[in-house]
Design an enzyme around this catalytic site. Structure first.
Site, PDB file in Angstrom:
ATOM      1  N   HIS A  83      -8.348  -9.867  29.854  1.00  0.00           N
ATOM      2  CA  HIS A  83      -8.996 -10.452  30.663  1.00  0.00           C
ATOM      3  C   HIS A  83      -8.896 -12.039  31.136  1.00  0.00           C
ATOM      4  CE1 HIS A  83     -12.458 -11.787  28.148  1.00  0.00           C
ATOM      5  NE2 HIS A  83     -12.794 -12.282  29.213  1.00  0.00           N
ATOM      6  N   ASP A 205      -7.132  -6.967  23.183  1.00  0.00           N
ATOM      7  CA  ASP A 205      -8.073  -8.207  24.920  1.00  0.00           C
ATOM      8  C   ASP A 205      -6.867  -9.446  24.179  1.00  0.00           C
ATOM      9  OD1 ASP A 205      -8.784  -9.219  26.503  1.00  0.00           O
ATOM     10  OD2 ASP A 205     -10.524  -8.558  26.654  1.00  0.00           O
ATOM     11  N   SER A 595     -14.334 -16.590  25.353  1.00  0.00           N
ATOM     12  CA  SER A 595     -13.123 -16.019  25.566  1.00  0.00           C
ATOM     13  C   SER A 595     -11.630 -16.171  25.411  1.00  0.00           C
ATOM     14  CB  SER A 595     -13.319 -14.896  26.703  1.00  0.00           C
ATOM     15  OG  SER A 595     -14.462 -13.955  26.775  1.00  0.00           O
TER      16      SER A 595
HETATM   17  N1  ARG Z   1     -17.897  -8.695  28.548  1.00  0.00           N
HETATM   18  C1  ARG Z   1     -16.891  -9.769  28.349  1.00  0.00           C
HETATM   19  C2  ARG Z   1     -16.764 -11.136  28.846  1.00  0.00           C
HETATM   20  O1  ARG Z   1     -17.975 -11.160  29.697  1.00  0.00           O
HETATM   21  C3  ARG Z   1     -15.190  -9.743  28.594  1.00  0.00           C
HETATM   22  C4  ARG Z   1     -15.248  -8.711  30.501  1.00  0.00           C
HETATM   23  C5  ARG Z   1     -13.443  -8.498  30.918  1.00  0.00           C
HETATM   24  N2  ARG Z   1     -13.900  -6.753  30.786  1.00  0.00           N
HETATM   25  C6  ARG Z   1     -14.306  -6.039  31.017  1.00  0.00           C
HETATM   26  N3  ARG Z   1     -14.692  -4.536  31.239  1.00  0.00           N
HETATM   27  N4  ARG Z   1     -14.860  -6.307  32.523  1.00  0.00           N
HETATM   28  O2  ARG Z   1     -16.373 -11.216  30.141  1.00  0.00           O
HETATM   29  N1  ASP Z   2     -17.007 -11.734  27.544  1.00  0.00           N
HETATM   30  C1  ASP Z   2     -16.483 -13.437  27.386  1.00  0.00           C
HETATM   31  C2  ASP Z   2     -15.651 -14.463  28.259  1.00  0.00           C
HETATM   32  O1  ASP Z   2     -14.813 -13.941  29.100  1.00  0.00           O
HETATM   33  C3  ASP Z   2     -17.369 -13.967  26.021  1.00  0.00           C
HETATM   34  C4  ASP Z   2     -18.964 -14.029  26.142  1.00  0.00           C
HETATM   35  O2  ASP Z   2     -19.673 -13.913  26.850  1.00  0.00           O
HETATM   36  O3  ASP Z   2     -19.379 -13.098  25.116  1.00  0.00           O
HETATM   37  O4  ASP Z   2     -16.087 -15.588  28.314  1.00  0.00           O
END
Ligand code: ARG
Ligand code: ASP
Length: 659
Positions: A83, A205, A595
């Protein structure tokens, strides 16, 4: 039974050991090293951060200004999340070469793909400059001097503890970063928004890049003559795996936390901002999801938009749930009462809390108006690009786009507090007869390009109002306007807190500077009687696999490998069955920006790549609860398995150091 025993044991330990809360400055890590070693860390503070010799920090990069990455070969090979590399992967994708869907693997250096505007930064050094600035040195001059030290050097001064301490950060910035590989989205984004912020998790990921430098190993703009960067240090990869209770450390760039805010602010987040912003986004997501369900082409067209909106929407729900469940507001209130008892005897701090509360009383309403305006009118396009218009889908998007306008206008009218409503908006509604009629009128003009002045006028008026609000708050920052006065009061408050509470281990809030977090691999009590173990496997992917559901439709190659159990050296045995490890859960304190961060074992070897947290853990941006706050990483063995067995790019493993 074993599990229950383990939980009881961990519970009985809480209170005697340090919690795993904290994001520590690497240059000051010596102060934590005893605690780290008691948890299983085997190396020294100098191994983590040193200016005199190669250390781990030389293998950690700030990836494109918002994620983290780690160097894993002597030839500048870099790992981060799928991502995080998404934009780069997407920019090289077309209908003929759909790397997002099918994945991409450069078969030689010549096939590695350059990316305009993609950059990474490696920390050269960090240094406290509080005293130098206090004695009159100009921050700008310090920055200029540091940037003159080397090619591609970038420097900045960052505030710790609301400005009580200032640090100079000096980075080397590399602008030639090339895409080396990415798994298909059905692995890299497996589970999609459904599984986002959720454990158990099965997302691969990750993506692979390479840093290039000039012939003298210095940063340079893209050139075909550039060569792979030779880092001072790269991470050794442990293929032995990691088990519950083992030490883990995260080294990366957490973006933004607010651990010291008053109960007033937490109350605002839990009871006002989160619920209203969630409700508004629910409406937008419903409209987009309906369009996606009605038309496969629209499903793709709105995929990125839906994912973006859903990410914070889901995060806020977890945050709200976590903060209310742990009664954070009450806990903070009690803490403030205790602090006040102490402050009553320290004149310097006696009136501080009431001054802060008065400032909150003054600023929360305009701040709320600011947030609402951004979440409603702030989400509307002020133009549709020629590219969008030439897309044959354009007309099919129309009902959805119009509905989004109506929804934004209606939500703005419903939520934005009276004195902060935009006069032009109110006039528009009055003239058109209703909010909906006004929305349609502005939308029609924009869509048909007959009268785009209406949207331009509204947009200007909106910007004026937002500026007015930031003026009220006493700050010019449009991105995150907390009041300037409040900031000064907080600086004083933190000073007081540290004098008052000499036991608590203080760490500065995350601000996208390099930090160390450490803890252990650990499951958690998800619900009464329901313990979640910290490791998932390929069997879980197969259990979710469903060609009918987009988020769970895995590549045939993975099904075939599962059927043949041909896992090679990546196979492990769990309760007697052959499988492949996929994701890990641990107690490291992380946030957005972490991330892509390396997850390291006690020997400083790479065991995973961080990418998410569990749903209720997202409260850790405001209050870290060791019982439920967990970070999620992809097990490095799954990364290697996918590179080798799915990508057929096993040659990449040859340049890594596997142990
Ligand atoms: N929750 C994770 C982080 O904030 C991954 C985000 C990317 N994935 C998604 N399905 N939107 O950023
Ligand atoms: N998914 C998040 C990021 O993109 C990480 C988190 O918020 O735990 O940095």
């Amino acid at each position: 039974m074993k599990r229950l025993l383990f939980t009881l044991l961990t519970l009985s330990l809480v209170g005697t050991t340090f919690a795993d809360e904290g994001m520590w400055l690497p240059s000051l890590i010596a102060g934590r090293i005893d605690d780290m070693r008691s948890k299983g860390f085997r190396l020294t503070a100098e191994d983590i951060y040193s200016v005199n010799k190669a250390s781990m920090k030389d293998a950690v990069v700030l990836f494109n200004g918002g994620c983290t990455g780690e160097i894993v070969s002597p030839e500048g090979l870099l790992l981060t999340n799928h991502h995080c590399g998404y934009g780069a992967i997407q920019s090289h994708s077309s209908v003929e070469h759909d790397y997002l869907t099918h994945g991409f693997w450069a078969r030689s250096r010549a096939e590695e793909l350059p990316n305009e505007k993609l950059y990474v930064r490696i920390l050269v050094r960090m240094e406290e400059v509080t005293d130098r600035i206090a004695s009159g040195e100009q921050p700008e001059a310090l920055i200029r001097a540091a940037e003159a030290e080397g090619t591609g050097y970038k420097a900045s001064i960052e505030q710790m503890y609301y400005g009580n301490q200032q640090f100079l950060f000096v980075y080397e910035q590399f602008d030639d970063v090339r895409l080396v590989g990415a798994p298909p989205s059905s692995i890299g984004k497996f589970g999609g928004d459904t599984d986002n912020w959720i454990w158990p998790r099965h997302t691969g990921d990750f993506s692979v890049f390479r840093i290039y430098a000039d012939r003298n190993n210095r940063p340079a703009a893209y050139s075909p003559d550039n060569v792979p960067y030779r880092p001072k240090r790269h991470f050794v990869i442990s293929v032995k795996g990691i088990r519950e209770g083992d030490f883990t450390m995260i080294y990366g760039f957490p973006g933004n936390t607010q651990e010291y805010i008053l109960s007033d602010a937490v109350d605002y987040v839990v009871n006002r901002a989160d619920p209203d912003k969630i409700a508004i986004r629910t409406g937008r997501l419903d409209l987009i999801a309906a369009a996606q369900a009605s038309d496969p082409a629209l499903r793709i067209h709105y995929a990125a938009k839906h994912a973006n909106i859903a990410n914070a929407w889901k995060k806020w729900q977890g945050e709200q749930l976590g903060l209310s469940r742990t009664r954070s507001v009450e806990t903070k209130r009690q803490c403030e009462r205790d602090f006040q008892l102490w402050a009553d005897r320290h004149p310097e701090y006696a009136g501080l809390l009431s001054a802060m509360k008065a400032e909150y009383a003054r600023m929360l309403q305009p701040y709320y108006a600011y947030e609402i305006t951004r979440e409603t009118l702030g989400t509307l396009p002020t133009a549709y690009s020629n590219e969008e218009r030439s897309d044959e889908l354009f007309e099919r998007c129309r009902p959805t786009e119009q509905a989004l306008f109506r929804h934004a206008f209606a939500s703005y009218a419903a939520y934005c507090p009276e004195p902060y409503r935009i006069p032009e908006f109110l006039d528009g509604v009055a003239a058109a007869g209703s909010t909906e009629a006004y929305a349609d009128q502005v939308f029609d003009g924009l869509w048909q390009r007959t009268d785009t002045t209406a949207i331009v006028r509204l947009d200007k008026a909106k910007k004026r109002m937002l500026n007015h609000i930031t003026w009220l708050l006493g700050t010019t920052s449009l991105r995150n306007p907390t009041s300037k006065r409040l900031n000064e009061l907080y600086a004083h408050y933190i000073k007081g807190l540290r004098e008052w509470d000499t036991v608590r281990a203080f760490y500065p809030d995350a601000n996208l500077t390099l930090r160390v977090a450490y803890g252990t691999v650990s499951g958690y009590e998800y619900a009464d009687g329901e313990y979640h173990t910290p490791q998932t496997t390929l069997d879980g992917i197969i259990a979710k696999d469903n060609p009918e559901i987009y988020d769970y439709d895995i590549p045939q190659a993975l099904r075939d490998l599962y059927a043949s159990k041909d896992y090679g050296r990546w196979g492990i045995s769990v309760d007697g069955r052959r499988t492949v490890p996929v994701c890990l859960l641990a107690t490291n304190h992380t946030t957005g920006g972490n991330s892509g961060s390396p997850v390291l074992n006690g020997r400083g070897e790479l065991v995973g790549i961080n990418f998410d947290r569990t749903w209720r853990s997202t409260m850790s941006d405001i209050a870290f609860d060791p019982a439920i706050c967990r970070n999620i990483a992809v097990d490095i063995r799954y990364v290697l398995f996918v590179i080798e067995r799915i990508g057929g790019a096993g040659y990449l493993l040859d340049e890594m150091t596997l142990r």
